[in-house]
Design a protein around this motif. Structure first.
Motif, PDB file in Angstrom:
ATOM      1  N   ARG A 119      46.683  35.245  33.740  1.00  0.00           N
ATOM      2  CA  ARG A 119      47.319  36.410  33.119  1.00  0.00           C
ATOM      3  C   ARG A 119      46.480  37.669  33.307  1.00  0.00           C
ATOM      4  O   ARG A 119      46.995  38.746  33.585  1.00  0.00           O
ATOM      5  CB  ARG A 119      47.504  36.166  31.612  1.00  0.00           C
ATOM      6  CG  ARG A 119      48.332  37.229  30.924  1.00  0.00           C
ATOM      7  CD  ARG A 119      48.454  36.941  29.440  1.00  0.00           C
ATOM      8  NE  ARG A 119      47.358  37.514  28.709  1.00  0.00           N
ATOM      9  CZ  ARG A 119      47.320  38.774  28.287  1.00  0.00           C
ATOM     10  NH1 ARG A 119      48.331  39.575  28.506  1.00  0.00           N
ATOM     11  NH2 ARG A 119      46.274  39.231  27.642  1.00  0.00           N
ATOM     12  N   ASN A 122      48.421  32.262  46.850  1.00  0.00           N
ATOM     13  CA  ASN A 122      49.721  32.934  46.758  1.00  0.00           C
ATOM     14  C   ASN A 122      50.115  33.635  48.057  1.00  0.00           C
ATOM     15  O   ASN A 122      51.071  34.429  48.072  1.00  0.00           O
ATOM     16  CB  ASN A 122      49.701  33.960  45.613  1.00  0.00           C
ATOM     17  CG  ASN A 122      49.546  33.290  44.255  1.00  0.00           C
ATOM     18  OD1 ASN A 122      49.939  32.138  44.094  1.00  0.00           O
ATOM     19  ND2 ASN A 122      48.975  33.993  43.304  1.00  0.00           N
ATOM     20  N   PHE A 159      47.874  43.590  41.227  1.00  0.00           N
ATOM     21  CA  PHE A 159      47.538  43.279  42.624  1.00  0.00           C
ATOM     22  C   PHE A 159      46.555  42.135  42.773  1.00  0.00           C
ATOM     23  O   PHE A 159      46.358  41.631  43.893  1.00  0.00           O
ATOM     24  CB  PHE A 159      47.042  44.533  43.360  1.00  0.00           C
ATOM     25  CG  PHE A 159      45.774  45.133  42.813  1.00  0.00           C
ATOM     26  CD1 PHE A 159      44.531  44.670  43.215  1.00  0.00           C
ATOM     27  CD2 PHE A 159      45.833  46.165  41.892  1.00  0.00           C
ATOM     28  CE1 PHE A 159      43.358  45.229  42.712  1.00  0.00           C
ATOM     29  CE2 PHE A 159      44.666  46.730  41.385  1.00  0.00           C
ATOM     30  CZ  PHE A 159      43.424  46.265  41.787  1.00  0.00           C
ATOM     31  N   GLY A 160      45.920  41.677  41.695  1.00  0.00           N
ATOM     32  CA  GLY A 160      45.072  40.479  41.759  1.00  0.00           C
ATOM     33  C   GLY A 160      43.986  40.592  42.820  1.00  0.00           C
ATOM     34  O   GLY A 160      43.131  41.471  42.775  1.00  0.00           O
ATOM     35  N   ASP A 207      46.552  47.490  38.006  1.00  0.00           N
ATOM     36  CA  ASP A 207      46.315  46.204  37.335  1.00  0.00           C
ATOM     37  C   ASP A 207      45.683  46.513  35.984  1.00  0.00           C
ATOM     38  O   ASP A 207      44.851  47.418  35.881  1.00  0.00           O
ATOM     39  CB  ASP A 207      45.386  45.317  38.172  1.00  0.00           C
ATOM     40  CG  ASP A 207      45.526  43.850  37.811  1.00  0.00           C
ATOM     41  OD1 ASP A 207      46.048  43.068  38.632  1.00  0.00           O
ATOM     42  OD2 ASP A 207      45.133  43.480  36.674  1.00  0.00           O
ATOM     43  N   SER A 254      43.706  44.637  34.316  1.00  0.00           N
ATOM     44  CA  SER A 254      42.396  44.017  34.136  1.00  0.00           C
ATOM     45  C   SER A 254      41.316  44.889  34.770  1.00  0.00           C
ATOM     46  O   SER A 254      41.288  45.062  35.993  1.00  0.00           O
ATOM     47  CB  SER A 254      42.365  42.637  34.802  1.00  0.00           C
ATOM     48  OG  SER A 254      41.022  42.219  34.961  1.00  0.00           O
ATOM     49  N   PHE A 292      54.013  37.394  32.605  1.00  0.00           N
ATOM     50  CA  PHE A 292      53.035  37.836  31.608  1.00  0.00           C
ATOM     51  C   PHE A 292      53.468  39.090  30.866  1.00  0.00           C
ATOM     52  O   PHE A 292      52.745  39.569  29.997  1.00  0.00           O
ATOM     53  CB  PHE A 292      51.679  38.104  32.292  1.00  0.00           C
ATOM     54  CG  PHE A 292      51.210  36.960  33.140  1.00  0.00           C
ATOM     55  CD1 PHE A 292      50.814  35.761  32.566  1.00  0.00           C
ATOM     56  CD2 PHE A 292      51.184  37.064  34.530  1.00  0.00           C
ATOM     57  CE1 PHE A 292      50.394  34.705  33.355  1.00  0.00           C
ATOM     58  CE2 PHE A 292      50.766  36.011  35.326  1.00  0.00           C
ATOM     59  CZ  PHE A 292      50.375  34.821  34.740  1.00  0.00           C
TER      60      PHE A 292
HETATM   61  C1  LIG Z   1      48.678  35.624  38.484  1.00  0.00           C
HETATM   62  S1  LIG Z   1      47.948  37.152  38.939  1.00  0.00           S
HETATM   63  C2  LIG Z   1      48.876  37.564  40.426  1.00  0.00           C
HETATM   64  C3  LIG Z   1      48.077  38.426  41.368  1.00  0.00           C
HETATM   65  C4  LIG Z   1      48.776  38.730  42.711  1.00  0.00           C
HETATM   66  N1  LIG Z   1      49.903  39.602  42.544  1.00  0.00           N
HETATM   67  C5  LIG Z   1      49.194  37.449  43.380  1.00  0.00           C
HETATM   68  O1  LIG Z   1      50.388  37.119  43.409  1.00  0.00           O
HETATM   69  O2  LIG Z   1      48.303  36.742  43.858  1.00  0.00           O
HETATM   70  C6  LIG Z   1      48.630  38.305  37.763  1.00  0.00           C
HETATM   71  C7  LIG Z   1      48.032  39.704  37.928  1.00  0.00           C
HETATM   72  O3  LIG Z   1      48.811  40.625  37.184  1.00  0.00           O
HETATM   73  C8  LIG Z   1      47.973  41.397  36.335  1.00  0.00           C
HETATM   74  N2  LIG Z   1      48.788  41.743  35.156  1.00  0.00           N
HETATM   75  C9  LIG Z   1      49.329  40.890  34.248  1.00  0.00           C
HETATM   76  N3  LIG Z   1      50.008  41.556  33.304  1.00  0.00           N
HETATM   77  C10 LIG Z   1      49.914  42.876  33.641  1.00  0.00           C
HETATM   78  C11 LIG Z   1      50.409  44.067  33.044  1.00  0.00           C
HETATM   79  N4  LIG Z   1      51.111  44.036  31.898  1.00  0.00           N
HETATM   80  N5  LIG Z   1      50.142  45.241  33.644  1.00  0.00           N
HETATM   81  C12 LIG Z   1      49.401  45.291  34.795  1.00  0.00           C
HETATM   82  N6  LIG Z   1      48.882  44.192  35.385  1.00  0.00           N
HETATM   83  C13 LIG Z   1      49.143  42.996  34.818  1.00  0.00           C
HETATM   84  C14 LIG Z   1      46.781  40.499  36.051  1.00  0.00           C
HETATM   85  O4  LIG Z   1      45.635  41.194  35.642  1.00  0.00           O
HETATM   86  C15 LIG Z   1      46.600  39.782  37.380  1.00  0.00           C
HETATM   87  O5  LIG Z   1      45.781  40.495  38.280  1.00  0.00           O
END
Ligand SMILES: C[S@@+](CC[C@H](N)C(=O)[O-])C[C@H]1O[C@@H](n2cnc3c(N)ncnc32)[C@H](O)[C@@H]1O
Length: 224
Positions: free
Chosen positions: A28, A47, A71-72, A92, A94, A142
């Motif tokens: 998350r 992914n 963007f993870g 993002d 985080s 999330f």
């Molecule tokens: C499971 S990771 C997916 C990362 C990438 N998009 C991938 O598919 O590999 C979820 C990402 O979404 C971000 N994220 C989750 N909720 C968010 C929100 N409300 N606003 C911005 N970023 C968010 C997290 O910090 C994390 O980097």
């Protein structure tokens, strides 16, 4: 974090060494040394097929301003950089993901093409109608208020802009119930399509991915 931690996303999800609640919270919102050094890399690797399909669905043109929300590890931004010459934005919520992104994507950041923003999807610090193409992969699970998030994405999209969601459907995600029960919201394509329709998007279409690893994954695209 123990150095013996699994590095591959699939190994992590199957691992008994990492508590499910911890993994769910790292998925998350990757945090700390594990988030910066292990999770960002594992996300890009695990992914890759879905991120590629989601960026491909946008059919980027050279002058498309691009935004990746959540963007993870940054793979979506690297792929977009090969397809468009316009400015790129990664958002993002985080801070550790943004710090890792500054390192992992340093050439793009240094060139001035890429801006990384620490921001929640519902409060994007971008002007109205600013971007032409938005990708968001494995993030919708999330979002506490997906309607509000869609409003924000729509606000920053130029008329005719495309928004692509990449995600694993609820049926596939139910295989990881030990993890997803810690706060994930699961969607089948009809529910994602309905969210996009209610947000006023049109030309909504979903592609189901194929191949053993990608079965149950989808990309849903809508036009603003
Ligand atoms: C499971 S990771 C997916 C990362 C990438 N998009 C991938 O598919 O590999 C979820 C990402 O979404 C971000 N994220 C989750 N909720 C968010 C929100 N409300 N606003 C911005 N970023 C968010 C997290 O910090 C994390 O980097």
């Amino acid at each position: 974090m123990a150095t013996a931690s699994p590095r591959k996303l699939s190994d992590m999800l199957a691992s008994k060494a990492l508590p499910h609640r911890f993994l769910a919270s790292q998925l998350r919102r990757p945090t700390g040394r594990f988030g910066r050094w292990v999770m960002t890399r594992a996300l890009d690797h695990g992914n890759a097929a879905l991120v590629l399909a989601t960026v491909d669905a946008l059919e980027l043109r050279r002058d498309d301003t691009f935004l990746d929300v959540g963007f993870g590890g940054g793979l979506g931004l690297r792929l977009a950089a090969e397809r468009t010459q316009a400015p790129l934005f990664g958002a993002d919520f985080s801070p550790d993901v943004v710090v890792a992104g500054q390192r992992r994507l340093r050439a793009l950041v240094a060139s001035g093409r890429l801006n990384l923003l620490c921001a929640d999807v519902a409060a994007l610090p971008l002007r109205d109608q600013f971007v032409n193409a938005i990708c968001t992969t494995n993030t919708i699970y999330f979002w506490p208020d997906p309607e509000r998030a869609l409003d924000a994405l729509r606000r920053v999209s130029a008329p005719g802009g495309r928004i692509a969601f990449g995600y694993s459907g609820a049926t596939k995600m139910s295989n990881f119930d030990g993890i997803t029960r810690h706060g994930f919201r699961l969607y089948e394509p009809a529910q994602v399509e309905s969210l996009l329709r209610d947000a006023g998007l049109h030309n909504i279409q979903t592609r189901a991915l194929s191949g053993s690893h990608s079965e149950g994954d989808y990309v849903t695209l809508g036009v603003v």
